[in-house]
Design a protein around this motif. Structure first.
Motif, mmCIF file in Angstrom:
data_model
loop_
_atom_site.group_PDB
_atom_site.id
_atom_site.type_symbol
_atom_site.label_atom_id
_atom_site.label_comp_id
_atom_site.label_asym_id
_atom_site.label_seq_id
_atom_site.Cartn_x
_atom_site.Cartn_y
_atom_site.Cartn_z
ATOM 1 N N ILE A 296 36.241 45.567 40.455
ATOM 2 C CA ILE A 296 36.367 44.928 41.567
ATOM 3 C C ILE A 296 37.614 44.131 42.152
ATOM 4 O O ILE A 296 37.631 43.709 43.301
ATOM 5 C CB ILE A 296 35.227 43.777 41.770
ATOM 6 C CG1 ILE A 296 35.269 42.621 40.603
ATOM 7 C CG2 ILE A 296 33.811 44.565 41.469
ATOM 8 C CD1 ILE A 296 34.463 41.451 40.951
ATOM 9 N N ARG A 297 38.637 44.555 41.595
ATOM 10 C CA ARG A 297 39.958 43.888 41.681
ATOM 11 C C ARG A 297 40.353 44.145 43.197
ATOM 12 O O ARG A 297 41.161 43.548 44.234
ATOM 13 C CB ARG A 297 40.864 44.031 40.965
ATOM 14 C CG ARG A 297 41.442 45.534 40.501
ATOM 15 C CD ARG A 297 42.361 45.441 39.676
ATOM 16 N NE ARG A 297 43.582 44.779 39.986
ATOM 17 C CZ ARG A 297 44.413 44.057 38.938
ATOM 18 N NH1 ARG A 297 44.131 44.353 37.557
ATOM 19 N NH2 ARG A 297 45.545 43.542 39.324
ATOM 20 N N ASP A 298 39.863 45.548 43.794
ATOM 21 C CA ASP A 298 40.294 45.986 45.073
ATOM 22 C C ASP A 298 39.392 45.650 46.068
ATOM 23 O O ASP A 298 39.361 45.984 47.262
ATOM 24 C CB ASP A 298 40.474 47.440 45.194
ATOM 25 C CG ASP A 298 41.795 47.675 44.117
ATOM 26 O OD1 ASP A 298 42.719 47.065 44.100
ATOM 27 O OD2 ASP A 298 41.664 49.021 43.503
ATOM 28 N N ALA A 299 38.227 44.785 46.003
ATOM 29 C CA ALA A 299 37.217 44.472 46.866
ATOM 30 C C ALA A 299 37.939 43.527 48.130
ATOM 31 O O ALA A 299 38.760 42.734 47.867
ATOM 32 C CB ALA A 299 36.056 43.710 46.137
ATOM 33 N N ASP A 300 37.334 43.788 49.106
ATOM 34 C CA ASP A 300 37.943 42.987 50.291
ATOM 35 C C ASP A 300 37.340 41.338 50.137
ATOM 36 O O ASP A 300 38.149 40.575 50.502
ATOM 37 C CB ASP A 300 37.086 43.434 51.578
ATOM 38 C CG ASP A 300 37.498 44.859 51.709
ATOM 39 O OD1 ASP A 300 38.885 45.058 52.027
ATOM 40 O OD2 ASP A 300 36.593 45.783 52.038
ATOM 41 N N THR B 226 39.990 37.068 47.674
ATOM 42 C CA THR B 226 40.579 38.246 47.039
ATOM 43 C C THR B 226 40.782 37.875 45.643
ATOM 44 O O THR B 226 40.895 36.830 45.231
ATOM 45 C CB THR B 226 41.559 38.884 47.977
ATOM 46 O OG1 THR B 226 42.644 37.974 47.904
ATOM 47 C CG2 THR B 226 41.286 39.021 49.520
ATOM 48 N N HIS B 227 40.984 39.129 44.904
ATOM 49 C CA HIS B 227 41.421 39.034 43.536
ATOM 50 C C HIS B 227 42.878 38.185 43.522
ATOM 51 O O HIS B 227 42.966 37.250 42.525
ATOM 52 C CB HIS B 227 41.604 40.427 43.065
ATOM 53 C CG HIS B 227 42.397 40.598 41.737
ATOM 54 N ND1 HIS B 227 41.687 40.095 40.626
ATOM 55 C CD2 HIS B 227 43.721 40.572 41.376
ATOM 56 C CE1 HIS B 227 42.427 40.301 39.554
ATOM 57 N NE2 HIS B 227 43.645 40.516 40.041
ATOM 58 N N THR B 228 43.556 38.267 44.282
ATOM 59 C CA THR B 228 44.904 37.605 44.240
ATOM 60 C C THR B 228 44.750 35.974 44.636
ATOM 61 O O THR B 228 45.151 35.192 43.729
ATOM 62 C CB THR B 228 46.008 38.215 45.444
ATOM 63 O OG1 THR B 228 46.207 39.622 44.981
ATOM 64 C CG2 THR B 228 47.356 37.575 45.194
ATOM 65 N N ASP B 229 43.851 35.915 45.463
ATOM 66 C CA ASP B 229 43.579 34.353 45.963
ATOM 67 C C ASP B 229 43.012 33.510 44.605
ATOM 68 O O ASP B 229 43.262 32.575 44.421
ATOM 69 C CB ASP B 229 42.952 34.323 47.228
ATOM 70 C CG ASP B 229 43.381 34.992 48.311
ATOM 71 O OD1 ASP B 229 44.842 34.925 48.355
ATOM 72 O OD2 ASP B 229 42.774 35.287 49.401
ATOM 73 N N LEU B 230 41.777 34.195 44.077
ATOM 74 C CA LEU B 230 41.120 33.582 43.031
ATOM 75 C C LEU B 230 41.879 33.864 41.689
ATOM 76 O O LEU B 230 42.031 32.593 41.172
ATOM 77 C CB LEU B 230 39.907 34.571 42.703
ATOM 78 C CG LEU B 230 38.819 34.688 43.909
ATOM 79 C CD1 LEU B 230 37.691 35.816 43.497
ATOM 80 C CD2 LEU B 230 38.122 33.066 43.939
ATOM 81 N N MET B 231 42.866 34.432 41.390
ATOM 82 C CA MET B 231 43.628 34.270 40.444
ATOM 83 C C MET B 231 44.695 33.165 40.458
ATOM 84 O O MET B 231 44.852 32.218 39.540
ATOM 85 C CB MET B 231 44.515 35.776 40.150
ATOM 86 C CG MET B 231 43.565 36.760 39.551
ATOM 87 S SD MET B 231 42.689 36.387 38.217
ATOM 88 C CE MET B 231 44.375 36.348 36.987
ATOM 89 N N GLY C 136 43.003 29.818 39.386
ATOM 90 C CA GLY C 136 42.814 29.655 38.127
ATOM 91 C C GLY C 136 41.721 28.879 37.640
ATOM 92 O O GLY C 136 41.903 28.152 36.897
ATOM 93 N N SER C 137 40.704 29.314 38.577
ATOM 94 C CA SER C 137 39.372 28.500 38.117
ATOM 95 C C SER C 137 38.586 29.581 37.425
ATOM 96 O O SER C 137 39.076 30.177 36.509
ATOM 97 C CB SER C 137 38.805 27.945 39.212
ATOM 98 O OG SER C 137 37.573 27.298 39.047
ATOM 99 N N LEU C 138 37.270 29.757 37.692
ATOM 100 C CA LEU C 138 36.234 30.598 36.630
ATOM 101 C C LEU C 138 36.584 32.012 36.867
ATOM 102 O O LEU C 138 36.435 32.434 36.008
ATOM 103 C CB LEU C 138 35.021 30.231 37.376
ATOM 104 C CG LEU C 138 33.661 30.898 36.707
ATOM 105 C CD1 LEU C 138 33.622 30.619 35.267
ATOM 106 C CD2 LEU C 138 32.518 30.820 37.381
ATOM 107 N N TYR C 139 36.930 32.383 37.952
ATOM 108 C CA TYR C 139 37.126 33.786 38.236
ATOM 109 C C TYR C 139 38.460 34.279 37.518
ATOM 110 O O TYR C 139 38.391 35.124 36.471
ATOM 111 C CB TYR C 139 37.529 34.382 39.687
ATOM 112 C CG TYR C 139 37.781 35.570 39.835
ATOM 113 C CD1 TYR C 139 36.842 36.819 39.795
ATOM 114 C CD2 TYR C 139 39.224 36.167 39.949
ATOM 115 C CE1 TYR C 139 37.237 38.100 40.031
ATOM 116 C CE2 TYR C 139 39.561 37.480 39.923
ATOM 117 C CZ TYR C 139 38.434 38.384 40.001
ATOM 118 O OH TYR C 139 39.016 39.823 40.160
#
Length: 573
Positions: free
Chosen positions: A534-538, A553-558, A561-564
């Motif tokens: 799902i890393r390319d999901a909107d 987005t994947h970038t934002d969640l990484m 630095g939390s649960l995701y």
């Protein structure tokens, strides 16, 4: 509410009378059979009187009468047996089809609560019990019941006083039959329950045989099955004991009644002017009742088993279908939104979902991520209307989904679940599921699902037999088949619940590329544990304990630095 025997009789009779002409022919046949029984008893009267009178005319007439009576008796037996069998088989066919259809209309939670074993047992064992009651029991009841009525009518015509003496034991016979019948009913219900347990355990062993072998748990499984089978054996023995006592006891009562007749008849003052032939005919008619009375008492066990099974079947058929109060038909798809949705499973102590807000639009891929048990699959179940939301609303094009006709609403969805179902049939049948689709459409969907290569390798191609539950396919092939099936529906919303968990990395990457193409005119909801999917999901929505805790987005969640980010790091190993 539990139904009485009479209520069950009426409902079964209503089903049997759906073809009244055929039912009437069966009854007419057994009326003829019963009349021939009384005629045979009267032949004894004519025979004895003729022997005493040495009447030469009767030498010709009596043999012809006997042949005629047995010919008519045979015709009546054929009409009654065959046409009541037709009625019974139509009854059972209707039960099976109605029950199978009901399984597909019941709320999902009812199916979940019933268990596979109980559901399979109903459509096999319970229907078989109704079959025996509707064929063997009904045939014997009608045939022998009319036979007894015919003989009693003949006996009353000959000598009503002796007949009243004979039927004096009827109340006692009724008490025995009533007590035995109630016992048969209780034991039959327990047998049905134990058969459900047996079916459930057989299903578990078939599905989990590899687990049992690897863990060396075969002895445990055998012991558990043996206990269930022994419980079933004990219940059947109780039923047999009740039957073994009631039948000879009823025969004893009939013999006492016959003995009383003989004792009274030997007194000259009682018989009066009755001829020897008339007396012999009377005793013959009374003696002929022993066999039908025995058969009627024996059939009580079969009938009560059938009634217990019919009660269970009617109870299921009377359950409410999936809620479908809506009548609206969705227009062109624009959005599917969850607004403040909460949900609790029946009997659960806490909510499975709380305050869920999501919005699906064409051209966007929304992914749900989170640890096991966080509520991701429950979201998909609510969107599919398998369960109603406890709080909040789910809206399609701004309108509550409960306002739409259920079938029309589900035409907006295509769904691939965690457990892939492959039906016993060909690859084509599994892909189409009743839709009229061309070969080009099938091959195109297989290619998008990364399934074309293995499909071409099957003997027969699209017409290859896949076997029961797709035994010829690997886990990855089954999953690709399910994805292709969902793509063929051409629904505007595509739900993928762990749809690529059994794919290898190359196949998964190829499917992700295809998914971007598919999402151009579809709204896609992806549920995944493998976060690479799902890393390319909107938008990625992260859930924990039934709540949304992160989204982006994947970038934002990484970056957060939390649960995701922790889950992603664990996914990479």
């Amino acid at each position: 509410m539990k139904q009485t025997d009479w209520q069950l009789y009426k409902r079964l009779l209503a089903r049997a009378l759906q073809r009244p002409f055929i039912f009437g022919l069966g009854i007419f046949g057994f009326v003829i059979y019963a009349a021939s029984g009384a005629a045979l008893a009267d032949v004894m009267r004519i025979l004895v009187d003729a022997v005493e009178a040495q009447d030469p005319v009767e030498r010709i007439r009596l043999p012809l009468m006997m042949v005629l009576i047995f010919f008519v008796r045979g015709c009546g037996t054929f009409l009654g047996t065959y046409f009541l069998e037709v009625v019974a088989r139509n009854l059972i066919h209707g039960f099976r089809v109605d029950l199978f259809s009901k399984y597909l209309r019941l709320p999902v939670q009812s199916l979940d609560q019933s268990g596979q074993g109980a559901l399979v047992s109903r459509i096999t064992f319970n229907v078989d019990q109704v079959t025996q009651a509707a064929t063997t029991a009904v045939t014997v009841m009608v045939r022998e019941g009319f036979f007894v009525i015919g003989l009693l009518g003949y006996m009353l015509w000959i000598n009503w006083q002796l007949t009243l003496v004979f039927i004096a034991v009827a109340p006692l016979i009724g008490v025995v039959v009533g007590v035995a019948g109630r016992a048969f009913r209780r034991q039959s219900e327990r047998i049905q329950s134990s058969m459900g347990d047996l079916t459930q355990q057989v299903g578990e062993v078939v599905e989990g045989s590899r687990v049992l072998r690897v863990f060396g748990a075969q002895d445990m499984a055998v012991d558990k099955f043996a206990d269930a089978s022994d419980h079933n054996r004990i219940q059947n023995l109780k039923l047999a004991a009740t039957k073994a006592f009631s039948v000879p006891f009823i025969q004893l009562l009939v013999s006492v009644s016959l003995a009383g007749l003989v004792w009274l008849a030997l007194g000259e003052s009682f018989l009066g002017s009755t001829s020897t032939g008339t007396f012999v005919a009377f005793i013959s008619a009374a003696s002929m009742m022993a066999k039908p009375l025995r058969q009627l008492s024996e059939i009580s066990a079969v009938l009560q088993r059938g009634l217990a099974a019919a009660g269970d079947l009617f109870e299921l058929l009377d359950q409410d279908d999936e809620p479908n109060a809506g009548v609206a038909v969705p227009g062109e798809f624009s959005t599917l939104a969850l607004r403040g949705v909460g949900f609790s499973y029946p009997g659960a102590t806490g909510p499975a979902l709380s305050d869920i807000d999501l919005c699906l639009r064409p051209g966007r891929v929304v992914a749900l991520a989170g640890p096991s048990g966080s509520g991701k699959t429950t979201v998909a179940a609510l969107v599919s209307r398998f369960y109603p939301a406890s709080t909040g609303t789910i809206e399609l094009n701004g309108q509550d989904i409960q306002s739409f006709d259920l079938a029309a609403y589900r035409q907006q969805l295509a769904w691939v679940g965690q457990q892939v179902v492959v039906f016993d049939g060909t690859l084509r049948e599994n892909l189409c599921l009743g839709l009229d689709l061309s070969d080009d459409e099938l091959w195109s969907a297989l290619e998008l699902a990364q399934a074309k290569a293995f499909a071409e390798g099957l003997q027969g191609g699209l017409d290859a037999k896949l076997g029961s539950d797709g035994t010829q396919l690997s886990g990855g092939q089954r999953q690709r088949l399910a994805i292709a099936r969902a793509l063929l529906v051409q629904a505007p919303v595509l739900i993928l619940d762990e749809a690529t968990s059994a794919l290898d990395n190359l196949s998964e990457r190829a499917f992700q590329d295809a998914l971007q193409t598919l999402a151009r005119d579809r709204a896609v909801l992806v549920i995944a544990h493998r976060l690479s999917t799902i890393r390319d999901a909107d938008e990625i929505v992260v859930m924990s304990d039934g709540r949304i805790v992160e989204r982006g987005t994947h970038t934002d969640l990484m970056k957060q630095g939390s649960l995701y980010a922790n889950l992603h790091q664990a996914d990479l190993g």
